[in-house]
Design an enzyme around this catalytic site. Structure first.
Site, PDB file in Angstrom:
ATOM      1  N   GLU A  13     -10.576  14.717   9.901  1.00  0.00           N
ATOM      2  CA  GLU A  13     -11.500  14.000  10.760  1.00  0.00           C
ATOM      3  C   GLU A  13     -12.940  14.505  10.593  1.00  0.00           C
ATOM      4  OE1 GLU A  13      -9.540  11.535  12.200  1.00  0.00           O
ATOM      5  OE2 GLU A  13     -11.542  10.677  12.158  1.00  0.00           O
ATOM      6  N   ASN A  57      -9.575  -0.226  -1.932  1.00  0.00           N
ATOM      7  CA  ASN A  57      -8.918  -0.480  -0.659  1.00  0.00           C
ATOM      8  C   ASN A  57      -9.926  -0.596   0.486  1.00  0.00           C
ATOM      9  OD1 ASN A  57      -6.552  -0.286  -2.061  1.00  0.00           O
ATOM     10  ND2 ASN A  57      -5.842   1.605  -1.087  1.00  0.00           N
ATOM     11  N   ASP A  85       0.833  -1.207   0.000  1.00  0.00           N
ATOM     12  CA  ASP A  85       0.000   0.000   0.000  1.00  0.00           C
ATOM     13  C   ASP A  85       0.876   1.269   0.000  1.00  0.00           C
ATOM     14  OD1 ASP A  85      -2.376   1.369   0.058  1.00  0.00           O
ATOM     15  OD2 ASP A  85      -2.888   0.887   2.131  1.00  0.00           O
ATOM     16  N   HIS A  86       0.208   2.426   0.081  1.00  0.00           N
ATOM     17  CA  HIS A  86       0.854   3.756   0.080  1.00  0.00           C
ATOM     18  C   HIS A  86       2.343   3.796   0.443  1.00  0.00           C
ATOM     19  CE1 HIS A  86      -3.396   4.979   0.527  1.00  0.00           C
ATOM     20  NE2 HIS A  86      -3.018   5.947  -0.279  1.00  0.00           N
ATOM     21  N   HIS A 143      -9.869   9.268   3.200  1.00  0.00           N
ATOM     22  CA  HIS A 143      -9.427   8.136   4.014  1.00  0.00           C
ATOM     23  C   HIS A 143     -10.092   8.242   5.385  1.00  0.00           C
ATOM     24  CE1 HIS A 143      -5.643   7.954   1.365  1.00  0.00           C
ATOM     25  NE2 HIS A 143      -6.362   6.888   1.106  1.00  0.00           N
ATOM     26  N   HIS A 202      -9.479   4.641  -3.519  1.00  0.00           N
ATOM     27  CA  HIS A 202      -8.963   4.802  -2.160  1.00  0.00           C
ATOM     28  C   HIS A 202      -9.988   5.560  -1.334  1.00  0.00           C
ATOM     29  CE1 HIS A 202      -4.344   4.418  -2.840  1.00  0.00           C
ATOM     30  NE2 HIS A 202      -5.008   3.562  -3.569  1.00  0.00           N
TER      31      HIS A 202
HETATM   32 ZN   LIG Z   1      -4.609   6.909  -1.251  1.00  0.00          ZN
END
Ligand SMILES: [Zn+2]
Length: 358
Positions: A181, A286, A108-109, A225, A264
């Protein structure tokens, strides 16, 4: 004709990976990439995919890989992250075939400051290639989305040239996938960083396709994310369709979906948004946050249900001398975590149309 008529069970790389993504794109389904941090989470992901009759992607983040190697060893110079990724990869390679499903092994990343990690994994791929004619990993992700587009492409190209020699696939990211957030409302903003522009995709496609077709793009279309309540995120997955059209038109290509896209930051997005993204060429999505919660939920539920049996090695509601070994044995409660994770991975497969495709 099912997928297993086209690609074998076990870890697949190179031409088989190409065939799998082409098949997924054509049949409009995507494969969930499950972030794994242990043999337990790997096995849960494989079990879920086997029972769903679907391919699966096992991926390790930089931190997840270090955890796999053990928190007790130093990660100076990314040593633990390299070691853990390689150890995890070998575990997957050892058991994947027994599950009877095609498995993509991915990292991943990797941001610019973590490039030593990437270099270490690539060295392991090259070593594996010398012995077995294929890389250890199916693919890796480079995330230089915080750098300028020019630098992003330049560094990716440099790595892609090296990776093409061993038939290893590269996933790159362009545009910013948000991760604050509190859900910042970007619904009115159509700026270049939150929503990748068609020209960006074309520039990447042009530069990469000169080297190989083994690449995919994580484009930003309002994704974030982390976890948000559904509806809080203004996703525009239809932009991916515009990108496909643009690349096709500019380059005079035959295919309606020349680009393999990666989704993502999909936690909390609606079924409709996911379906739209998949229809426009997303072949990988993901999944991390949701399976983390699922793993924990299994342990929490078990503890709540068996509390009286988990307060000491001996003595429970059935009697002061009754042993509790069959409750506190890690195989019991870790298995409960695996079961709820299996359910969640199967849900992810279902959301992406990745069920009964073998
Ligand atoms: Zn990403």
């Amino acid at each position: 004709m099912g997928l297993l008529d086209i690609v074998p069970a076990g870890v697949i790389t190179g031409d088989n990976l190409r065939k799998l993504y082409a098949y997924a794109s054509k049949h409009a389904f995507a494969i969930p990439a499950i972030n794994c941090t242990s043999s337990s989470t790997i096995n849960a992901a494989l079990e879920a995919a086997r029972d769903n009759k679907s391919p699966i992607i096992i991926q390790f983040s930089n931190g997840g890989a270090a955890f796999y190697a053990g928190k007790g060893i130093s990660n100076k110079g990314e040593a633990a992250s390299i070691l853990g990724a390689v150890a995890g990869a070998h575990h997957v390679r050892q058991v994947a075939k027994s599950y009877g499903i095609p498995v993509i092994l991915h990292s991943d990343h990797c941001a610019k400051k973590l490039l030593p990690w990437f270099d270490g994994m690539l060295a392991a791929d090259e070593e594996y290639f010398a012995k077995h004619g294929e890389p250890l990993f199916s693919s890796h992700m480079l995330d230089l989305s915080e750098d300028s587009k020019e630098e992003n492409i330049e560094i990716c190209v440099k790595y892609l040239e090296r990776m093409a020699k061993i038939n290893c696939h590269l996933e790159m990211e362009i545009g910013i996938t948000g991760g604050e957030e509190d859900g910042v409302d970007n619904s009115e903003v159509d700026n270049a960083s939150l929503y990748t522009q068609p020209q960006d995709i074309l520039d990447i496609y042009n530069a990469f396709s000169k080297i190989t077709d083994l690449f995919s793009i994580a484009a930003a279309f309002g994704n974030v994310h982390g976890v948000y309540a559904p509806g809080n995120v203004k996703l525009h997955p239809e932009l991916l369709g515009k990108h496909q059209e643009f690349v096709k038109k500019e380059l005079g290509l035959e295919s309606d979906k020349p680009v393999w896209f990666v989704f993502h930051g999909g936690s909390g997005s609606t079924e409709q948004d996911i379906a739209t993204a998949v229809n426009f060429g997303v072949v990988k999505m993901n999944v991390d946050t949701d399976t983390q919660w699922a793993y924990w939920a299994g342990i929490r539920n078990f503890y709540e249900a068996k509390k009286g049996y988990l307060q000491g090695q001996v003595g429970n509601p059935d009697g002061a001398n009754k042993p509790n070994k069959k409750f506190y044995d890690p195989r019991v409660w870790v298995r409960e975590a695996e079961k709820t994770m299996v359910d969640r991975v199967q849900q992810a497969c279902k959301d992406l149309g990745n069920v009964n495709v073998l």
